[in-house]
Design a protein around this motif. Structure first.
Motif, PDB file in Angstrom:
ATOM      1  N   ASN A 136     156.014   7.881 149.528  1.00 40.25           N
ATOM      2  CA  ASN A 136     156.769   6.641 149.420  1.00 40.25           C
ATOM      3  C   ASN A 136     157.427   6.339 150.760  1.00 40.25           C
ATOM      4  O   ASN A 136     157.767   7.245 151.516  1.00 40.25           O
ATOM      5  CB  ASN A 136     157.839   6.754 148.334  1.00 40.25           C
ATOM      6  CG  ASN A 136     157.243   6.869 146.946  1.00 40.25           C
ATOM      7  OD1 ASN A 136     156.181   6.325 146.670  1.00 40.25           O
ATOM      8  ND2 ASN A 136     157.913   7.603 146.083  1.00 40.25           N
ATOM      9  N   SER A 137     157.610   5.059 151.043  1.00 36.39           N
ATOM     10  CA  SER A 137     158.189   4.692 152.332  1.00 36.39           C
ATOM     11  C   SER A 137     159.710   4.861 152.334  1.00 36.39           C
ATOM     12  O   SER A 137     160.359   4.819 151.281  1.00 36.39           O
ATOM     13  CB  SER A 137     157.830   3.242 152.679  1.00 36.39           C
ATOM     14  OG  SER A 137     158.395   2.359 151.733  1.00 36.39           O
ATOM     15  N   ILE A 138     160.242   5.074 153.519  1.00 33.43           N
ATOM     16  CA  ILE A 138     161.687   5.157 153.739  1.00 33.43           C
ATOM     17  C   ILE A 138     162.049   4.103 154.773  1.00 33.43           C
ATOM     18  O   ILE A 138     161.375   3.968 155.806  1.00 33.43           O
ATOM     19  CB  ILE A 138     162.098   6.556 154.247  1.00 33.43           C
ATOM     20  CG1 ILE A 138     161.882   7.612 153.166  1.00 33.43           C
ATOM     21  CG2 ILE A 138     163.563   6.559 154.713  1.00 33.43           C
ATOM     22  CD1 ILE A 138     162.211   9.029 153.617  1.00 33.43           C
ATOM     23  N   ALA A 139     163.092   3.339 154.496  1.00 33.64           N
ATOM     24  CA  ALA A 139     163.533   2.314 155.438  1.00 33.64           C
ATOM     25  C   ALA A 139     164.589   2.893 156.377  1.00 33.64           C
ATOM     26  O   ALA A 139     165.591   3.447 155.927  1.00 33.64           O
ATOM     27  CB  ALA A 139     164.091   1.115 154.686  1.00 33.64           C
ATOM     28  N   ILE A 140     164.342   2.777 157.671  1.00 36.86           N
ATOM     29  CA  ILE A 140     165.304   3.202 158.677  1.00 36.86           C
ATOM     30  C   ILE A 140     166.051   1.953 159.163  1.00 36.86           C
ATOM     31  O   ILE A 140     165.435   0.993 159.647  1.00 36.86           O
ATOM     32  CB  ILE A 140     164.603   3.882 159.872  1.00 36.86           C
ATOM     33  CG1 ILE A 140     163.717   5.052 159.398  1.00 36.86           C
ATOM     34  CG2 ILE A 140     165.628   4.340 160.904  1.00 36.86           C
ATOM     35  CD1 ILE A 140     164.479   6.194 158.780  1.00 36.86           C
ATOM     36  N   ASN A 141     167.332   1.950 159.002  1.00 31.31           N
ATOM     37  CA  ASN A 141     168.145   0.822 159.446  1.00 31.31           C
ATOM     38  C   ASN A 141     168.567   1.021 160.895  1.00 31.31           C
ATOM     39  O   ASN A 141     169.195   2.022 161.236  1.00 31.31           O
ATOM     40  CB  ASN A 141     169.401   0.693 158.570  1.00 31.31           C
ATOM     41  CG  ASN A 141     169.054   0.429 157.129  1.00 31.31           C
ATOM     42  OD1 ASN A 141     168.485  -0.595 156.794  1.00 31.31           O
ATOM     43  ND2 ASN A 141     169.399   1.370 156.266  1.00 31.31           N
ATOM     44  N   LEU A 142     168.209   0.073 161.734  1.00 30.38           N
ATOM     45  CA  LEU A 142     168.544   0.132 163.146  1.00 30.38           C
ATOM     46  C   LEU A 142     169.689  -0.843 163.417  1.00 30.38           C
ATOM     47  O   LEU A 142     169.568  -2.039 163.123  1.00 30.38           O
ATOM     48  CB  LEU A 142     167.324  -0.230 164.003  1.00 30.38           C
ATOM     49  CG  LEU A 142     166.095   0.645 163.776  1.00 30.38           C
ATOM     50  CD1 LEU A 142     164.911   0.097 164.552  1.00 30.38           C
ATOM     51  CD2 LEU A 142     166.375   2.080 164.187  1.00 30.38           C
ATOM     52  N   VAL A 143     170.767  -0.349 163.958  1.00 38.92           N
ATOM     53  CA  VAL A 143     171.941  -1.186 164.195  1.00 38.92           C
ATOM     54  C   VAL A 143     172.297  -1.191 165.682  1.00 38.92           C
ATOM     55  O   VAL A 143     172.000  -0.249 166.418  1.00 38.92           O
ATOM     56  CB  VAL A 143     173.164  -0.699 163.372  1.00 38.92           C
ATOM     57  CG1 VAL A 143     172.862  -0.815 161.877  1.00 38.92           C
ATOM     58  CG2 VAL A 143     173.530   0.740 163.723  1.00 38.92           C
ATOM     59  N   LYS A 144     172.902  -2.279 166.101  1.00 41.41           N
ATOM     60  CA  LYS A 144     173.307  -2.382 167.494  1.00 41.41           C
ATOM     61  C   LYS A 144     174.442  -1.415 167.797  1.00 41.41           C
ATOM     62  O   LYS A 144     175.256  -1.112 166.927  1.00 41.41           O
ATOM     63  CB  LYS A 144     173.745  -3.804 167.804  1.00 41.41           C
ATOM     64  CG  LYS A 144     172.596  -4.820 167.770  1.00 41.41           C
ATOM     65  CD  LYS A 144     173.122  -6.217 168.073  1.00 41.41           C
ATOM     66  CE  LYS A 144     171.992  -7.237 168.038  1.00 41.41           C
ATOM     67  NZ  LYS A 144     172.491  -8.625 168.252  1.00 41.41           N
TER      68      LYS A 144
END
Length: 199
Positions: free
Chosen positions: A184-192
């Motif tokens: 299953n996919s995992i979402a990586i949140n990229l933040v400034k």
């Protein structure tokens, strides 16, 4: 009635490179066992022989080297009997976890997990690290190799730039003898990176 040959298999299904016992029973017209005669077993390509014992039975251990349905035949004189053996692929499974699912845009993504084949970890296998884009869908962004016990790890800069969400998953393609699998996919949140201004 006439002489008969009856072929039985210890199992009608097997995983590729696994073995089954083929047993042929040879009976005369009175349904009595025929001993000391040679039975030929065939898978359509290879032939194997064994002689019947006092019980009229001849047997061999057969190893299935290809995936699919194999028609096995036992023959004595002009008499024969056939049976079908279904040969399945080995089964793979893969999982993945992320060290962190929220990262600053310039931090490396760290993924790890295990590849199992028939429930056992296997080393030296290539794993595809996949990313997703609206335009192209899922695609391979990098590869990594399993270590002992099927463990793998991947560290790399995100394939997206700027502030966004980067979905990741890993996949094993499989081969002629093993099924492929993906997690299953995992979402990586990229933040400034937050900035502070001091006056």
């Amino acid at each position: 009635s006439t002489t008969t040959v009856r072929l039985t298999l210890s199992s009608n299904t097997v995983v590729v490179d696994g073995s089954v016992t083929l047993t042929a029973l040879v009976l005369d017209e009175n349904r009595e066992p025929i001993k000391d005669v040679t039975v030929t077993f065939s898978d359509g390509t290879n032939e194997y022989t064994d002689d019947t014992g006092n019980d009229g039975k001849a047997s061999i251990t057969y190893t299935a080297s290809t995936v699919g349905e194999i028609i096995l035949t036992a023959t004595y004189d002009e008499y024969s009997s056939s049976n079908t053996l279904t040969v399945n692929k080995h089964t793979s499974s893969i999982n993945m976890s992320a060290e962190s699912t929220t990262l600053y845009v310039d931090e490396d993504v760290e993924l790890s997990g295990y590849l199992l084949i028939d429930g056992v970890g296997v080393s030296g296998v290539t794993i595809n690290v996949c990313g997703y884009s609206e335009e192209y869908g899922w695609g391979v962004v990098d590869t990594t190799i399993t270590q002992s016990d099927g463990f793998y790890e991947y560290t790399g800069r995100s394939y997206t730039t700027g502030e966004s969400i980067a979905p990741y998953k890993v996949a094993y393609n499989g081969d002629a003898k093993t099924t492929g699998s993906e997690c299953n996919s995992i979402a990586i949140n990229l933040v400034k990176i937050p900035t502070t201004l001091t006056i």
